[in-house]
Structure formats: C-alpha cells, structure tokens
Scaffold this motif. Structure first.
Motif, PDB file in Angstrom:
ATOM      1  N   GLU A  95       0.833  -1.208   0.000  1.00 29.40           N
ATOM      2  CA  GLU A  95       0.000   0.000   0.000  1.00 29.40           C
ATOM      3  C   GLU A  95       0.865   1.255   0.000  1.00 29.40           C
ATOM      4  O   GLU A  95       0.504   2.266  -0.606  1.00 29.40           O
ATOM      5  N   ARG A  96       1.993   1.183   0.672  1.00 31.72           N
ATOM      6  CA  ARG A  96       2.938   2.300   0.677  1.00 31.72           C
ATOM      7  C   ARG A  96       3.552   2.487  -0.710  1.00 31.72           C
ATOM      8  O   ARG A  96       3.568   3.608  -1.241  1.00 31.72           O
ATOM      9  N   ILE A  97       4.040   1.407  -1.311  1.00 33.65           N
ATOM     10  CA  ILE A  97       4.744   1.488  -2.588  1.00 33.65           C
ATOM     11  C   ILE A  97       3.804   1.857  -3.730  1.00 33.65           C
ATOM     12  O   ILE A  97       4.141   2.670  -4.594  1.00 33.65           O
ATOM     13  N   GLU A  98       2.620   1.268  -3.729  1.00 37.82           N
ATOM     14  CA  GLU A  98       1.695   1.454  -4.846  1.00 37.82           C
ATOM     15  C   GLU A  98       0.788   2.667  -4.672  1.00 37.82           C
ATOM     16  O   GLU A  98      -0.035   2.952  -5.543  1.00 37.82           O
ATOM     17  N   GLY A  99       0.899   3.377  -3.550  1.00 37.14           N
ATOM     18  CA  GLY A  99       0.084   4.574  -3.350  1.00 37.14           C
ATOM     19  C   GLY A  99      -1.359   4.291  -3.020  1.00 37.14           C
ATOM     20  O   GLY A  99      -2.244   5.122  -3.273  1.00 37.14           O
ATOM     21  N   TRP A 112       0.457   5.433   6.044  1.00 40.33           N
ATOM     22  CA  TRP A 112       1.415   4.340   6.234  1.00 40.33           C
ATOM     23  C   TRP A 112       2.461   4.686   7.285  1.00 40.33           C
ATOM     24  O   TRP A 112       2.981   3.794   7.954  1.00 40.33           O
ATOM     25  N   ARG A 113       2.751   5.954   7.479  1.00 44.18           N
ATOM     26  CA  ARG A 113       3.729   6.310   8.503  1.00 44.18           C
ATOM     27  C   ARG A 113       3.184   6.088   9.908  1.00 44.18           C
ATOM     28  O   ARG A 113       3.910   5.672  10.806  1.00 44.18           O
ATOM     29  N   ARG A 114       1.919   6.359  10.124  1.00 45.73           N
ATOM     30  CA  ARG A 114       1.362   6.115  11.460  1.00 45.73           C
ATOM     31  C   ARG A 114       0.999   4.647  11.664  1.00 45.73           C
ATOM     32  O   ARG A 114       0.738   4.215  12.788  1.00 45.73           O
ATOM     33  N   ALA A 115       0.995   3.870  10.571  1.00 50.62           N
ATOM     34  CA  ALA A 115       0.605   2.457  10.675  1.00 50.62           C
ATOM     35  C   ALA A 115       1.579   1.638  11.516  1.00 50.62           C
ATOM     36  O   ALA A 115       1.171   0.647  12.126  1.00 50.62           O
ATOM     37  N   TYR A 116       2.858   2.026  11.576  1.00 48.75           N
ATOM     38  CA  TYR A 116       3.806   1.267  12.389  1.00 48.75           C
ATOM     39  C   TYR A 116       3.357   1.264  13.853  1.00 48.75           C
ATOM     40  O   TYR A 116       3.376   0.226  14.519  1.00 48.75           O
TER      41      TYR A 116
END
Length: 495
Positions: free
Chosen positions: A371-375, A382-386
């Motif tokens: 999802e991060r790579i493909e937008g 994606w940054r808060r997903a960690y």
C-alpha cells in the motif's frame, strides 16, 4: 464530571416540539451527507440503568434511513466472545464509511461495572483504559466520528424508575437483582463512572453527559449534539501536517539486521531435512494439544518476497496441526467492504479463539509495504501504521497470544530463477502473474519498505524472524524450530 450536570433541567412541551421537529429534519438531511462524504459515525450510549437509553436510542434512530444506520446492543460477553480479545466484538461492529452505528452500551462496561463486579485488578483496569483510548484514537485518525453519551440520573430517580418497571408485569423482567444491587451501591458506581469519564474524555472522543431526569431536555441535547458534531466533521479539514517521520510508538524494539546483511548460503542435506522435519512436526503436534488445553491462542504471520516459499513453509507447519484447531488465512487485496473499513478491521475479524492457531499468509503489514509502494494509502496513513500495528500486536500479546512473525527471504537472482521455473511448469504457471513481474521491478523500493517495517515493528513481545529461504528445506526447519521455541516459552510461563 458528573457533579456538573444539571439534573433539574426541564423543557416544556411547547418549547420541545418545534425544536425537536427542526432537529429531526436536520438529522435526516445529514445522513445523506454522511453517505456522500463516506463519513463513518459511531454514536455510543452508556450510563445508569433505567436512565432511558432504550427510549432515547429509539427516538434518535428513527430519524435515519435504516439502510445506512443500525443499533447494536452490547451486553456481557457470551462464551464465544470470551474466547476472543476483549475489543474483538467491538472492532468487528464498527461501521463502514458512510454508515451510522448506534451502540447501546460499549467497551466501557469492561472498565466500569466490570471493576466492581468481576474483580478486575487496578493494573488490568489501567491497561483497559489505555486500550480503549488507543482504539478510539485509531478510529478517529482513520476518519471515524465518535460521539459518546453518558446518561445520568441520581440514585433516588433510579430507584423510582426501577419500582415503576416492577409494578407492570410486562416490564418487571427488565429489573434484575443486579440492578437493585447497583442502586444500593450507587455511590461506588458513581465514583467508578466519574473516574472513567474523566480518564477517557479526549480531544478526539469527548464525553457528552446528558441529564436524563427530563426526557424532553435529554432528547434535545442529544439531537443538538449529534447535529453539531456531524456538521463539524463534514466541514472539518485535516489541518494537521502530515507526519514527516515514522513513529513506531513507545515500545521496546528488538534490533534486527537489514536484509542486505543476511547471508543466504545456509542449506540442509535432504536426509537430515527429512529427519528434522519429522521430529519437529511430531513435537509441534504435541504442543498444539497443550495449547488447546491451556487455551493459549497463537498468531503466525508470514510475509516475504514473491516465490520465497511461504506456501511450502506454511504447509509443513499446518501438517503438524489438528485441522480442527487451526486456520490458514490467505490475505489478498481488500475487497469493497474491507476498503470501506479501517484497514485492521478485516484482521480483527479473523483472529483465532483461545487454544486455536491462525496462520496468516500475508498480513496487516501490507499497509507499510504494497500500500505504501503502490500509493493505495496516503503517506501519513502508512507512517502512522507502524504505531497502530505495534498497538494491535500488543493487544494480542496482552490477551495472551503467542505471536510469531516470519519474513521469508531470498535474493533477486533466486526469485528470477523461481519465476522462470513457474512459467515453464504447467502445474505451477498459475502462481506467476503480471503483478509479480511488476513488483520485481520495484525490488529496491520494497527492500527499503521491508527494512523500515522490520526495524520499527520488531518488538519484544512480537519480534520478527528472518528466514533464509534460498534453500526451502532449511527455511522450513528454521521456521518450525522458532515456532516450537516460542510456544514452549509461553507454556513455561503457565507452569
């Protein structure tokens, strides 16, 4: 907070009727905007027994089209729900984008009445408070509007209402001995309710306390609040600057090497492999029986490069397990319904019950990889997903689950070799797709994303295990040994 509520407030019929009609019309209009803007809304009702939750919910829900709104009542967890994580039944009930969910009681019963009636320890209560705040923050960050109502009446009014209900044979069943016990110990419950309200009234999910002695004024306060909160949410623009950094949260992270630092020359001889496989599977089979008896759940997460050997690895693990006590869950791209919910929703739904094993073939880590790579999600998401993923896994760990995470690793040359083998083998051709080739072209981007993932989500309660899979046989034995060790360590704590 409760002491500030005006319980003597009364609204006369002449004042109530025109205001109620105006607000009811506005609520109906707003539902269409909620649907158009894809705003998920949770309206939560909690409060004292006999405070009027049923009648007030009934009045509110009638203003909405039932095709986009519904009521869920939460009583004490039943036997099946008790074998899932505490928040499972609430996560699985959250609304999709554009829907309105009204909850009659909620996760707060596991903090308030449970403290006095189920001997919940102070430590466990504080843990539940933090879990609930995390849950609500995650929903709010994802765009869900949470409106929380606490319906307040005093001890005398509650006793009066209980007595009136008991006088009628058609309503007497609604009053239980537990209700009367709560009334007799009203001050104790008051203290717990008030403390919980203070601790969980946040910027993203504040409490609205409704004096419920007079129904007219309670209805108008609820209508006004729902109208204003939905209007505000529909108009709100995300003024928060996007996160510039990855924030894994306040967790103890385990150091883990980058993928480029992993040696991939490890092998095992075929004869030795067969012997070790047989021994490991026999051991795992015995451990599965112990897990079931001790009611310890296990969550196994498989991630890795395309063609790295996840399927074969999973097959060797599953072969040692009782098929009645495990499930392999293949994770593909989310469908329409899943896309309309928080990205963790579909994984909460598939969690095992106590004593069972869930094997995820790809996982929630798609958020920070594909999802991060493909937008498919925003940079902020994606940054808060960690942090959200670490919180999710911490919830599972606190529940008592054994969490084992595998990254199945090969290099680019080995992947290319396996891709070509699949293309040239009719029985395996279905395994290779155009998407696999496209992903291969972005190897460096994926490697960067995987390194970020490993570094920021390898926690002391759910560490990553990198499995060298140039030799699939070696990979299978290593994964089995790690899984066995994790289960044995967990079982030792039960001894």
């Amino acid at each position: 907070m409760l002491e500030k509520v005006n319980l003597k407030k009364v609204m006369i019929k002449e004042e109530y009727k025109p205001e109620a009609e105006r607000l009811k019309l506005r609520l109906t209009e707003l539902q269409q905007q909620v649907k158009e803007k894809k705003l998920p809304v949770i309206i939560l009702f909690d409060g004292w027994g006999a405070a009027g939750k049923g009648s007030l919910i009934s009045k509110l829900i009638l203003n909405f089209d039932p095709r986009g709104a519904g009521v869920t009542s939460f009583v004490g967890a039943d036997a099946a729900e008790s074998r899932k994580p505490l928040l499972w039944r609430y996560w699985t009930a959250i609304p999709a984008q554009g829907e309105i969910a009204v909850f009659d009681r909620s996760w707060y019963q596991d903090i308030t009445t449970a403290v006095l009636e189920e001997k919940v320890s102070r430590k466990e209560r504080l843990r539940r408070i933090e879990s609930v705040k995390t849950f609500e923050r995650q929903l709010a960050d994802d765009g869900t509007l949470l409106i929380k109502f606490f319906l307040h009446i005093d001890q005398k009014e509650q006793k009066k209402r209980f007595s009136k209900l008991e006088e009628n044979k058609n309503t007497a069943w609604r009053v239980t001995e537990l209700d009367w016990k709560r009334n007799r110990h009203y001050d104790d419950y008051y203290q717990v309710f008030d403390q919980t309200l203070r601790e969980t009234s946040t910027e993203y999910a504040p409490w609205q306390i409704v004096g419920s002695h007079d129904q007219n004024s309670a209805v108008i306060q609820i209508y006004r609040t729902v109208v204003s909160e939905i209007e505000r949410a529909l108009e709100r623009k995300d003024d928060k600057p996007a996160s510039e950094e990855i924030q894994p949260g306040d967790f103890d992270l385990v150091s883990i090497p980058k993928l480029s630092e992993i040696r991939l020359d490890k092998q095992i001889e075929p004869d030795r492999y067969q012997q070790q496989l047989k021994e490991a599977q026999a051991k795992l089979k015995k451990l599965h029986n112990k897990l079931y008896r001790k009611k310890i759940p296990v969550v196994i997460a498989y991630e890795g490069w395309d063609a790295a050997g996840k399927g074969g690895n999973i097959k060797r693990v599953a072969a040692a397990l009782d098929p009645r006590g495990y499930e392999v869950i293949p994770v593909a791209a989310p469908d329409k319904t899943e896309l309309a919910h928080h990205y963790l929703w579909r994984f909460w739904k598939r969690l095992p019950k106590t004593g069972h094993i869930a094997i995820f073939d790809r996982t929630w880590y798609g958020r920070v990889m594909v999802e991060r790579i493909e937008g498919f999600c925003t940079q902020d998401q994606w940054r808060r997903a960690y942090r959200e993923i670490n919180e999710f896994e911490k919830e599972l760990s606190d529940w008592g689950a054994v969490i084992v995470k595998f990254w199945i690793h090969i290099d680019q040359d080995e992947q290319l070799k396996r891709f070509k083998e699949r293309e040239n083998t009719p029985a395996k051709r279905w395994k290779i797709t155009e998407e696999d080739w496209r992903n291969r072209e972005k190897w460096s981007l994926y490697e960067e994303a995987v390194n970020d993932m490993l570094r920021n989500t390898s926690t002391d309660f759910a560490p990553w295990n990198i499995i060298e899979s140039q030799d699939k046989r070696f990979a299978r034995i290593k994964a089995l040994k790690i899984l066995i060790s994790a289960i044995e360590e967990r079982l030792e704590k039960e001894s």
